[in-house]
Every structure is written in structure tokens, then in C-alpha cells.
Design an enzyme around this catalytic site. Structure first.
Site, short mmCIF file in Angstrom:
data_model
loop_
_atom_site.label_atom_id
_atom_site.label_comp_id
_atom_site.label_asym_id
_atom_site.label_seq_id
_atom_site.Cartn_x
_atom_site.Cartn_y
_atom_site.Cartn_z
N LYS A 137 -5.00 3.17 -4.60
CA LYS A 137 -4.46 2.50 -3.43
C LYS A 137 -5.49 2.45 -2.29
O LYS A 137 -5.54 1.48 -1.53
CB LYS A 137 -3.18 3.20 -2.97
CG LYS A 137 -1.97 2.91 -3.85
CD LYS A 137 -1.60 1.44 -3.79
CE LYS A 137 -0.29 1.14 -4.48
NZ LYS A 137 0.10 -0.29 -4.40
N SER A 180 0.84 -1.20 0.00
CA SER A 180 0.00 0.00 0.00
C SER A 180 0.87 1.25 0.00
O SER A 180 2.07 1.19 -0.31
CB SER A 180 -0.95 -0.03 1.21
OG SER A 180 -1.90 1.00 1.14
N TYR A 183 -3.60 7.95 -8.34
CA TYR A 183 -2.85 6.86 -7.72
C TYR A 183 -3.31 6.63 -6.28
O TYR A 183 -3.53 5.49 -5.86
CB TYR A 183 -1.35 7.18 -7.75
CG TYR A 183 -0.51 6.20 -6.96
CD1 TYR A 183 -0.15 4.97 -7.49
CD2 TYR A 183 -0.06 6.52 -5.67
CE1 TYR A 183 0.61 4.08 -6.77
CE2 TYR A 183 0.71 5.62 -4.94
CZ TYR A 183 1.04 4.41 -5.50
OH TYR A 183 1.80 3.51 -4.78
#
Length: 315
Positions: free
Chosen positions: A227, A188, A223
Site C-alpha cells: 500500500k 489506501s 500488505y
């Protein structure tokens, strides 16, 4: 403050916490054979040919893992990585295999999982490390989905789901006395906590990420959102999968330089600025890998469904 955490969700999402985590906090150390002996075990690393993934592969071999599978998009690069990993190994027979995996294609994900299902012994460690950050709006030609969302979320969690029955059904190759509970660690990022997630109210959700981008498109936000989606999925999945079947967690390597993660910005002014920022506040891939392996190798059942930073459970 939430029980078991040394920080609050609000603090976790703040820049001050990020700087403290990067610069001041003690990092999880590189593990040794005294900490964890992985002899007999099989490990899979997606994106194991570069950056944090490659360093994690090296550290797993140092811990004695018997079979290491590098799941890579570019097999030529994977073979070069495998050769470099084995060149200095003198601790007995250890296998490093390179398997094709393209997270942009569902067919490749399913073919990879089917191949894993043909192994005699289950994987004991699965490190879902491969990820992407697109410097400009990019959409998958096969699915139409945003490529960050496709790679970092959809294909990653598909592979996770496909591997779970294999981990449950097959025995470990490790000797009975060391029979481990399988670990699946989905790499992560603290950026997941920074996402504005403006799409949260969309119903259905995914088309909101596939809409034609506007001038407000932001590569970091996209992004971050991808995540966050993966982090939410892992948390919810852990409610349904007993920790005796597999320990599923989500570690962050922290801000790390020396990888090819920001390769799409290479040669640009933005890339130059990012490179300086990473050098000032980041740490090397060896440190990033050790943070990830603290979760993938050492973390116990308390980490099931949790985000980990510097070897600690964080909200």
C-alpha cells in the site's frame, strides 16, 4: 506541522492517532443527491462485488450515477452483486455492468483498459478499490512477484496508467453544465504509514519483495509495504499529470468490518482474534464507503496526489 494538515507525519503513523481517527473523529457523511448529482456520469469500481466496494457501488447509485461498471475477478459473484444493487432502484434507468478484471494477470488488466477505451463516454469516477492481503507468502505464478505487491501495487497502477489517456481523450456523458473533472481514487490504508519498508534501500527494489521468505515474513508488513508503494506512486504521478486531466487521490476507508478482506484467515485462531479487533475498533462498510466516496466524488483539486482520511487531507 505540514501546511494544510492538522497532524504531523509522525503523529499520522502512530497508534494513538489511529485510535483517535477510528473512535473519536467525525467521519465524512454518506453523500446525498443534494451533495452531488451524478446523473449522466459513468463510474468504475474494482472489487465492487463485496465489502466496501459493494457499498460504494450502492451509494453511487443513490447519487444517480447513470452507468456503473463493477470490475471483478469472479463474474458470477459480480452478477449477483449487480442484481442486488438494482433490485431496490426506482429512480430511473441506471445500468450496472459486470466486467471481468483479474489483477493477478497483466493481460486481463490490459484487456479491461482496452474495453474501457471503446466506451463512447469516459468514466468520470474510477475507484481502484480491489486489494488483497495474503495470510502466508504467496507468489504470482505468471510474474513471480509477491501477490500483495502484484495486486495492490503493480497491476493497480498499470490500470491507472492505461486509463489516463482515455479519460483525457474522451468527453463525459454528463451534460455540459455538470461536466466533471474525472476522479481516480486509489483506495489506501493507514497501514501504509506503519510500514517499516526494510526494502527501501534495495536496488532494484522489486526483487527484494520477490525473494524467498524467511521466518520473519509478516503478512501485515507485506500488505502495508504494498500500500505504501501505491501511495508513493500516486503522489509522484500527480506531479506529472495536471489536475485538469484527472484528480488522483488515495483515500482510506478506515478499519472496516463486514467485508471479506481478511477471508484468508477465516476459520483460524488468528482470524478469530482479528474479527474481535475489527468489531471493537472498526466501523461498518457503509461508513468505510462514505470515506472513500468523499474523495472519489467531492474532493477538489487540493486533494490531487494526497492521502485522505475521514474526508480530510492527511500526510
Amino acid at each position: 506541522m505540514a501546511s494544510g494538515f492538522d497532524t504531523t507525519p509522525e503523529q499520522q503513523a502512530g497508534q494513538l492517532h489511529f485510535l483517535k481517527s477510528q473512535i473519536l473523529e467525525t467521519k465524512a457523511p454518506v453523500l446525498t443527491r443534494k451533495d452531488a448529482d451524478l446523473s449522466g456520469q459513468t463510474a468504475i469500481i474494482t472489487g465492487g462485488n463485496v465489502g466496501v466496494g459493494l457499498e460504494a457501488a450502492s451509494q453511487l447509485l443513490q447519487l444517480g450515477v447513470s452507468k456503473l461498471i463493477l470490475a471483478v475477478r469472479n463474474e458470477q459473484s459480480g452478477q449477483a452483486a449487480a442484481k442486488s444493487l438494482l433490485v431496490s432502484r426506482k429512480d430511473g434507468p441506471q445500468k450496472v455492468e459486470v466486467w471481468k478484471l483479474n489483477l493477478s494477470e497483466y493481460a486481463s488488466v490490459m484487456a479491461f483498459a482496452e474495453r474501457v477505451g471503446k466506451l463512447e463516454a469516459r468514466p468520470d469516477i474510477v475507484l481502484l478499490n480491489a486489494g488483497i492481503i495474503c495470510a502466508k507468502p504467496t507468489f504470482n505464478p505468471l510474474t513471480g512477484h509477491d501477490e500483495d505487491v502484484q495486486t495492490n501495487y503493480l497491476s493497480t497502477v498499470l490500470l491507472l496508467i492505461l486509463l489516463l489517456p482515455i479519460l483525457k481523450a474522451k468527453p463525459s456523458a454528463a451534460i455540459a453544465a455538470k461536466n466533471p473533472v474525472p476522479h481516480i481514487s486509489v483506495v489506501s490504508s493507514v497501514l501504509a504509514h506503519w510500514s517499516k519498508f526494510d526494502e527501501r534501500s534495495a536496488d532494484p527494489l522489486l526483487p527484494a519483495f520477490d525473494a524467498k521468505p524467511t521466518s520473519n515474513w509478516n503478512m501485515e508488513e507485506r500488505y502495508s509495504a504494498s500500500k505504501l508503494l501505491a501511495l508513493i506512486f500516486c503522489s509522484e504521478l500527480a506531479r506529472r499529470i495536471p489536475r485538469e486531466v484527472a484528480i488522483i487521490n488515495a483515500p482510506t476507508p478506515g478499519l472496516t468490518y463486514g467485508s471479506s478482506f481478511m477471508r484468508q484467515t477465516a476459520g483460524t485462531v488468528l482470524g478469530f482474534i482479528i474479527g474481535i479487533y475489527y468489531r471493537i475498533f472498526g466501523h461498518g462498510t457503509n461508513v468505510g464507503a462514505s470515506q472513500v466516496l468523499a474523495a472519489a466524488v467531492r474532493a477538489g483539486p487540493e486533494s490531487h496526489g494526497q492521502f485522505l482520511e475521514n474526508g480530510k487531507l492527511r500526510p
